[in-house]
Design a protein around this motif. Structure first.
Motif: not given
Length: 526
Positions: A165-171
């Motif tokens: 989820p954090t990776e989705c957020l930063v992208f």
């Protein structure tokens, strides 16, 4: 327009390009709605048995890829922690729409490539984050910045991404920031071309593989179909209702996200000439609070009391209110009935717009300062949207005689839209926030005013008059300002409607020149 059915199993070239469902008519519904040339690929009989074998291999390959994607989607679903019991309780009464929750990948994504390779270098992440804070966050207030900043700074310092989820957020942060930047800024600050960052194995791919995409990328995925995906997933998470017992901080973050989705639903419905997907539910999610991020904390017990005046949420709150109001007057009677809205005639809608504008001016704009650039953009952009609402309400029907001058109220609405659009664009100090409004070209008011000018100045009373009187015609300055702004935009020129604008303007200039020459020509003495 009469449409005929094309052979089953074939989609038009435009629907194939955008990867959306085609109704296989000529022209198809999508091309008709968007006023595009509808073309189908030529049909050739399959005479080679080997081609059938190749097709079977391709189908098998696609099935294998779908199974792989299904596995990845299942993994993402487990990370989202969707409570099935909550989901089953959060029905959406009267909705009638079936939303897909599968990701519409187009097969061009190399899922074997690690996401880590798509991140920008650490030196660029800090710049992207600061640009996001300055340019994107004030307009699209979704994240709690103190909480999000800890993740971004950790990644920029090389500590890695803690979870999916954090990776989705930063992208999403990378992608939306590049969307807001010009081509020159991308080259100067990120040392790459903007299209490369958005498309080719970079931020857009990271977002597609991590769940979401942006509306402002004209070459990106089809947002008309993706909004259904977003709404469907949001409802599975129960974002559209207030769940008892939820932590207050999480409740406030869910409100922000849901109202952004609601607003996008309205915008896309406007763009494509349909009705929004979302139907009002009861009880529904309340508006987010008019407070700054510093007043929120993940561990807080009770939410603070909202205070009147300016906050970091001001722009978003006005945008949410305007889009919610637009649902009541822009769309079909059937949509209004499904939502329990009052069915209004044109006069009632115009009155409703005026009353709503008065409330917004008092509740929000009265707290803004002319010396603050973002406040100026907030006021100018929403006054433009309200003028567009009035324009949509007063628009002539399909039975309108287009050889007759425009009704005074519609002409006034057209002029106000062009005036507000020009006022918004001339705020040089607020130019960095104009990226959100760059997709709106004033096609209708510009075309209608040029047409009205031609009709009015060619009328018998004008032709027989010995003086050139433009007092009853459209103010030429407001038309020229809009035309001159868009004439050097290559994206606008690719739209076939621009050719109509050019033709109407040429006719208007010819009429204007003839009338002025007639004034200078001495009249014979009788």
């Amino acid at each position: 327009m009469t449409r005929r059915v094309i052979a089953s199993g074939r989609s038009c070239l435009e629907c194939r390009r955008r990867k959306i469902k085609c109704d296989r008519s000529l022209p198809c519904a999508y091309c008709t709605r968007t006023k595009l040339q509808c073309t189908y690929p030529s049909w050739r009989p399959n005479r080679n048995a080997a081609a059938e074998g190749d097709l079977a291999v391709r189908v098998q390959s696609i099935e294998s890829a779908l199974k792989s994607l299904e596995h990845k989607i299942t993994h993402i679903g487990s990370l989202l922690h969707v409570d099935s019991e909550i989901t089953s309780k959060q029905g959406h009464g009267g909705q009638g729409h079936q939303f897909s929750t599968s990701l519409p990948f187009d097969g061009s994504i190399d899922a074997s490539q690690p996401l880590e390779s798509l991140h920008p270098p650490p030196s660029s992440i800090s710049f992207i984050w600061q640009t996001y804070l300055d340019v994107v966050d004030p307009l699209l207030k979704i994240f709690h910045i103190p909480s999000t900043q800890r993740h971004v700074m950790s990644i920029s310092q090389g500590r890695g991404v803690p979870d999916a989820p954090t990776e989705c957020l930063v992208f999403a942060i990378y992608y939306s920031t590049v969307i807001s930047m010009s081509a020159a800024e991308c080259r100067d600050e990120l040392d790459e071309e903007r299209p490369v960052l958005l498309q080719s194995f970079r931020y857009r791919e990271g977002i597609e593989r991590a769940l979401i995409c942006g509306r402002q990328d004209e070459n990106g995925p089809d947002v008309c179909s993706l909004i259904g995906l977003a709404i469907g997933n949001a409802m599975k998470l129960g974002l559209h209702t207030e769940i008892p017992g939820m932590r207050t901080f999480e409740l406030e973050m869910r409100r922000r996200l849901w109202w952004q989705i609601r607003t996008l639903d309205v915008r896309i419905a406007e763009d494509f000439g349909g009705d929004p997907y979302i139907i009002e539910s009861s009880p529904s999610t309340q508006l987010p609070l008019n407070i700054n991020d510093i007043s929120l904390d993940p561990e807080m017990g009770d939410l603070p009391n909202p205070q009147p005046g300016r906050s970091e949420m001001l722009f978003s709150l006005v945008r949410f209110e305007v889009s919610h109001f637009a649902r009541r007057i822009l769309f079909s009677d059937r949509f209004c009935q499904s939502n329990g809205y009052q069915i209004m005639n044109e006069a009632q809608k115009c009155q409703a717009v005026d009353q709503f504008k008065e409330r917004i001016e008092k509740q929000y704009f009265s707290y803004c300062y002319k010396a603050v650039p973002l406040d100026c953009i907030t006021i100018a952009s929403n006054r433009l949207i309200l003028a567009k609402l009035k324009l949509a309400v007063c628009k002539p029907g399909i039975d309108q005689n287009y050889r007759m001058p425009l009704r005074a109220n519609y002409r006034k609405a057209c002029e106000e839209v062009l005036e507000h659009a020009h006022a918004l664009r001339k705020h040089s100090k607020g130019r960095r926030w104009l990226w959100l409004f760059q997709t709106y070209v004033e096609w209708d008011p510009l075309a209608y005013l040029l047409l009205d000018y031609c009709i009015t100045m060619s009328s018998p009373s004008q032709s027989s008059s010995s003086t050139f009187d433009e007092s009853n015609a459209v103010p030429w300055k407001v038309v020229d300002e809009s035309y001159n702004h868009w004439k050097n935009n290559p994206d606008v020129h690719r739209d076939r409607r621009w050719a109509n604008i050019e033709e109407l303007r040429s006719q208007a200039l010819s009429i204007k020149e003839k009338a002025q020459n007639a004034i200078q020509t001495p009249q014979p003495i009788r």
